[in-house]
Write a protein that holds these residues in place. Structure first.
Motif, PDB file in Angstrom:
ATOM      1  N   SER A  50       0.852  -1.179   0.000  1.00 33.12           N
ATOM      2  CA  SER A  50       0.000   0.000   0.000  1.00 33.12           C
ATOM      3  C   SER A  50       0.895   1.238   0.000  1.00 33.12           C
ATOM      4  N   GLN A  51       0.687   2.138  -0.948  1.00 31.89           N
ATOM      5  CA  GLN A  51       1.493   3.352  -1.021  1.00 31.89           C
ATOM      6  C   GLN A  51       0.921   4.383  -0.049  1.00 31.89           C
ATOM      7  N   SER A  52       1.771   5.103   0.636  1.00 29.77           N
ATOM      8  CA  SER A  52       1.270   6.089   1.584  1.00 29.77           C
ATOM      9  C   SER A  52       2.131   7.337   1.560  1.00 29.77           C
ATOM     10  N   ILE A  53       1.663   8.369   2.254  1.00 33.59           N
ATOM     11  CA  ILE A  53       2.324   9.667   2.284  1.00 33.59           C
ATOM     12  C   ILE A  53       3.183   9.759   3.530  1.00 33.59           C
ATOM     13  N   GLU A  54       4.471  10.106   3.347  1.00 32.17           N
ATOM     14  CA  GLU A  54       5.358  10.235   4.502  1.00 32.17           C
ATOM     15  C   GLU A  54       5.246  11.656   5.027  1.00 32.17           C
ATOM     16  N   GLN A  55       4.577  11.769   6.152  1.00 30.26           N
ATOM     17  CA  GLN A  55       4.390  13.073   6.762  1.00 30.26           C
ATOM     18  C   GLN A  55       4.737  12.987   8.242  1.00 30.26           C
ATOM     19  N   THR A  56       4.933  14.141   8.838  1.00 30.94           N
ATOM     20  CA  THR A  56       5.235  14.181  10.265  1.00 30.94           C
ATOM     21  C   THR A  56       3.960  14.012  11.063  1.00 30.94           C
ATOM     22  N   MET A  57       4.002  13.110  12.035  1.00 35.11           N
ATOM     23  CA  MET A  57       2.855  12.893  12.918  1.00 35.11           C
ATOM     24  C   MET A  57       3.217  13.382  14.308  1.00 35.11           C
ATOM     25  N   ASP A  58       2.216  13.887  15.016  1.00 34.74           N
ATOM     26  CA  ASP A  58       2.486  14.224  16.405  1.00 34.74           C
ATOM     27  C   ASP A  58       2.645  12.925  17.193  1.00 34.74           C
ATOM     28  N   GLU A  59       3.259  13.017  18.359  1.00 36.04           N
ATOM     29  CA  GLU A  59       3.604  11.822  19.126  1.00 36.04           C
ATOM     30  C   GLU A  59       2.374  11.021  19.522  1.00 36.04           C
ATOM     31  N   ASN A  60       1.290  11.706  19.834  1.00 37.87           N
ATOM     32  CA  ASN A  60       0.059  11.028  20.228  1.00 37.87           C
ATOM     33  C   ASN A  60      -0.476  10.148  19.098  1.00 37.87           C
ATOM     34  N   THR A  61      -0.452  10.688  17.874  1.00 38.50           N
ATOM     35  CA  THR A  61      -0.932   9.933  16.712  1.00 38.50           C
ATOM     36  C   THR A  61       0.004   8.783  16.389  1.00 38.50           C
ATOM     37  N   ARG A  62       1.318   9.061  16.446  1.00 33.12           N
ATOM     38  CA  ARG A  62       2.299   8.007  16.165  1.00 33.12           C
ATOM     39  C   ARG A  62       2.143   6.838  17.133  1.00 33.12           C
ATOM     40  N   GLN A  63       1.930   7.157  18.409  1.00 37.66           N
ATOM     41  CA  GLN A  63       1.756   6.117  19.411  1.00 37.66           C
ATOM     42  C   GLN A  63       0.467   5.330  19.166  1.00 37.66           C
ATOM     43  N   ALA A  64      -0.569   6.026  18.720  1.00 36.46           N
ATOM     44  CA  ALA A  64      -1.841   5.360  18.444  1.00 36.46           C
ATOM     45  C   ALA A  64      -1.680   4.318  17.346  1.00 36.46           C
ATOM     46  N   TYR A  65      -0.919   4.648  16.296  1.00 35.89           N
ATOM     47  CA  TYR A  65      -0.702   3.695  15.223  1.00 35.89           C
ATOM     48  C   TYR A  65       0.147   2.510  15.693  1.00 35.89           C
ATOM     49  N   ALA A  66       1.126   2.779  16.522  1.00 32.40           N
ATOM     50  CA  ALA A  66       1.952   1.692  17.054  1.00 32.40           C
ATOM     51  C   ALA A  66       1.107   0.762  17.926  1.00 32.40           C
ATOM     52  N   GLN A  67       0.232   1.331  18.717  1.00 32.37           N
ATOM     53  CA  GLN A  67      -0.652   0.523  19.556  1.00 32.37           C
ATOM     54  C   GLN A  67      -1.612  -0.298  18.710  1.00 32.37           C
ATOM     55  N   SER A  68      -2.102   0.291  17.632  1.00 33.59           N
ATOM     56  CA  SER A  68      -3.070  -0.415  16.787  1.00 33.59           C
ATOM     57  C   SER A  68      -2.460  -1.663  16.169  1.00 33.59           C
ATOM     58  N   GLU A  69      -1.164  -1.588  15.835  1.00 28.24           N
ATOM     59  CA  GLU A  69      -0.500  -2.755  15.245  1.00 28.24           C
ATOM     60  C   GLU A  69      -0.483  -3.920  16.237  1.00 28.24           C
ATOM     61  N   LYS A  70      -0.187  -3.620  17.478  1.00 30.51           N
ATOM     62  CA  LYS A  70      -0.179  -4.694  18.474  1.00 30.51           C
ATOM     63  C   LYS A  70      -1.598  -5.171  18.775  1.00 30.51           C
ATOM     64  N   MET A  71      -2.542  -4.250  18.781  1.00 25.31           N
ATOM     65  CA  MET A  71      -3.934  -4.631  19.007  1.00 25.31           C
ATOM     66  C   MET A  71      -4.421  -5.608  17.941  1.00 25.31           C
ATOM     67  N   ASN A  72      -3.965  -5.416  16.697  1.00 24.98           N
ATOM     68  CA  ASN A  72      -4.340  -6.338  15.625  1.00 24.98           C
ATOM     69  C   ASN A  72      -3.896  -7.760  15.946  1.00 24.98           C
ATOM     70  N   LEU A  73      -2.710  -7.880  16.524  1.00 27.19           N
ATOM     71  CA  LEU A  73      -2.198  -9.206  16.863  1.00 27.19           C
ATOM     72  C   LEU A  73      -3.024  -9.844  17.979  1.00 27.19           C
ATOM     73  N   TRP A  74      -3.390  -9.042  18.986  1.00 23.53           N
ATOM     74  CA  TRP A  74      -4.252  -9.589  20.041  1.00 23.53           C
ATOM     75  C   TRP A  74      -5.605  -9.995  19.470  1.00 23.53           C
ATOM     76  N   LEU A  75      -6.130  -9.186  18.563  1.00 25.05           N
ATOM     77  CA  LEU A  75      -7.417  -9.519  17.961  1.00 25.05           C
ATOM     78  C   LEU A  75      -7.338 -10.833  17.191  1.00 25.05           C
ATOM     79  N   SER A  76      -6.220 -11.067  16.507  1.00 22.02           N
ATOM     80  CA  SER A  76      -6.065 -12.328  15.777  1.00 22.02           C
ATOM     81  C   SER A  76      -6.024 -13.509  16.744  1.00 22.02           C
ATOM     82  N   VAL A  77      -5.466 -13.302  17.947  1.00 21.29           N
ATOM     83  CA  VAL A  77      -5.489 -14.353  18.970  1.00 21.29           C
ATOM     84  C   VAL A  77      -6.921 -14.602  19.426  1.00 21.29           C
ATOM     85  N   PHE A  78      -7.651 -13.523  19.715  1.00 20.49           N
ATOM     86  CA  PHE A  78      -9.032 -13.658  20.187  1.00 20.49           C
ATOM     87  C   PHE A  78      -9.931 -14.329  19.147  1.00 20.49           C
TER      88      PHE A  78
END
Length: 371
Positions: A50-78
């Motif tokens: 998937s092609q995406s735009i490289e832009q600066t994210m604030d720390e809150n948003t960056r952390q949210a995306y990092a958390q979402s990646e791990k949440m996906n893995l927990w969801l796959s377990v569930f």
């Protein structure tokens, strides 16, 4: 889990540059016999990022995306989706079919032996031992080695960054109770396989079956707790992501997520108002019809970009799966309408099952188009 929630869009999608310099490195393989390095995808649909735009994210948003990646893995377990789980950890998880739906297998065993109060008494078991033990004998259960490897994977996930506190704790508890349930089923099956139930005249059976009932109840309670914690965190991060899409001008991403939100709400309303007697309680059909129209309006806009590689890629989406997602939307709309048209039919439950199956397929297409 009892509710179906589509995965969140991953952080890596929004920070991959055209030359792929910022692409995340694969997770190192662990020394587990049932897990190997996953092969590199070769097909066009798998290899086209998937092609995406490289832009600066604030720390809150960056952390949210990092958390979402791990949440996906927990969801796959569930959701017992070990293919997704292994792929995202860059590992193949082999022979996991026996790990799937152990709770449903336990439930069926308990329903078989229970009387009106669901107690697996000696009297209830002796009433029809063949019915009880033939089912137990034919259960397909994971080996103890596979359960051990599964626990190692869960430990790795629980300790990985970013830490999600409550979800990590409940997710690990979910897995531990799942393994415990499997081991109790193993003990019951061994008791049946070696013929001990015949030699001791079923004396040990009530204790084993009641252990199974306790393990099943513990697992269901943990599953419920994990679902609540996941939903809470999901909603928090979901709102951050939608706002980020607007800021970035990722309108297609936003519209796809909006459709999934509306669909989830409709299916939830139908499932939650439908009872075991095939009756609906306080279902607001007018509200659902308005939501259907929202889906139609948004899907009409998404269709305009179908096949437009350059636009779809710059929106951070996979073109092949995006087209499939858009093509599938009419089927989702049709199935919702079928349920509404058959609210008073005695076989409406079949249409509701089809609705849930259709939603699952749409979720998969959405996940693939955004991952």
């Amino acid at each position: 889990m009892t509710t179906k929630i589509f995965t969140l869009i991953l952080a890596s999608l929004l920070i991959i540059s055209c030359d792929d310099k910022t692409k995340q490195q694969p997770v190192e393989s662990t020394n587990i016999s049932a897990i190997e390095q996953a092969p590199t995808p070769t097909s066009e649909s798998e290899s086209e990022p998937s092609q995406s735009i490289e832009q600066t994210m604030d720390e809150n948003t960056r952390q949210a995306y990092a958390q979402s990646e791990k949440m996906n893995l927990w969801l796959s377990v569930f959701n017992y989706d070990y293919g997704y789980f292994g792929r995202k950890l860059n590992k193949n998880v082999k022979n996991t079919s026996t790990l799937i739906n152990l709770d449903q297998k336990a439930k069926k065993v308990l329903q078989n032996c229970g009387e009106k109060n669901n107690a697996c008494t000696l009297k209830a078991i002796k009433k029809d031992p063949l019915k009880n033990f033939s089912l137990v004998l034919n259960l397909s259960l994971p080996s103890e080695k596979l359960l051990h490897n599964y626990k190692l994977l869960i430990d790795e996930l629980e300790k990985s960054e970013p830490r999600l506190l409550e979800l990590d704790i409940e997710g690990k508890k979910f897995a531990e109770n799942y393994v415990k349930l499997a081991l109790v089923l193993h003990e019951l099956q061994k008791y049946a396989l070696n013929g001990e139930y015949q030699s001791d005249n079923y004396q040990k059976a009530p204790n084993l079956l009641n252990q199974l009932a306790n393990s099943y109840n513990e697992f269901m309670q943990t599953q419920h707790s994990a679902k609540l914690i996941y939903n809470k965190l999901y909603n928090e991060i979901h709102d951050i992501q939608k706002l980020d899409f607007k800021k970035r001008g990722l309108t297609l991403q936003y519209d796809c997520m909006e459709i999934m939100d509306i669909t989830k709400e409709i299916v939830g309303l139908i499932n939650n108002t439908f009872d075991e007697k095939n009756n609906f309680k306080n279902l607001d059909t007018q509200a659902i019809e308005l939501k259907i129209q929202q889906i139609v309006d948004i899907s009409d806009n998404l269709k305009k970009y179908k096949g437009n590689d350059s636009v779809i890629k710059t929106q951070g989406l996979n073109r092949i799966y995006y087209d499939g997602f858009v093509d599938y939307l009419p089927k989702m709309i049709t199935q919702i309408k079928l349920v509404l048209n058959k609210l008073d039919d005695k076989d409406v439950n079949q249409e509701i099952k089809s609705l849930n199956t259709t939603e699952n397929s749409l979720i998969q297409l959405y996940n693939n188009s955004t991952n």
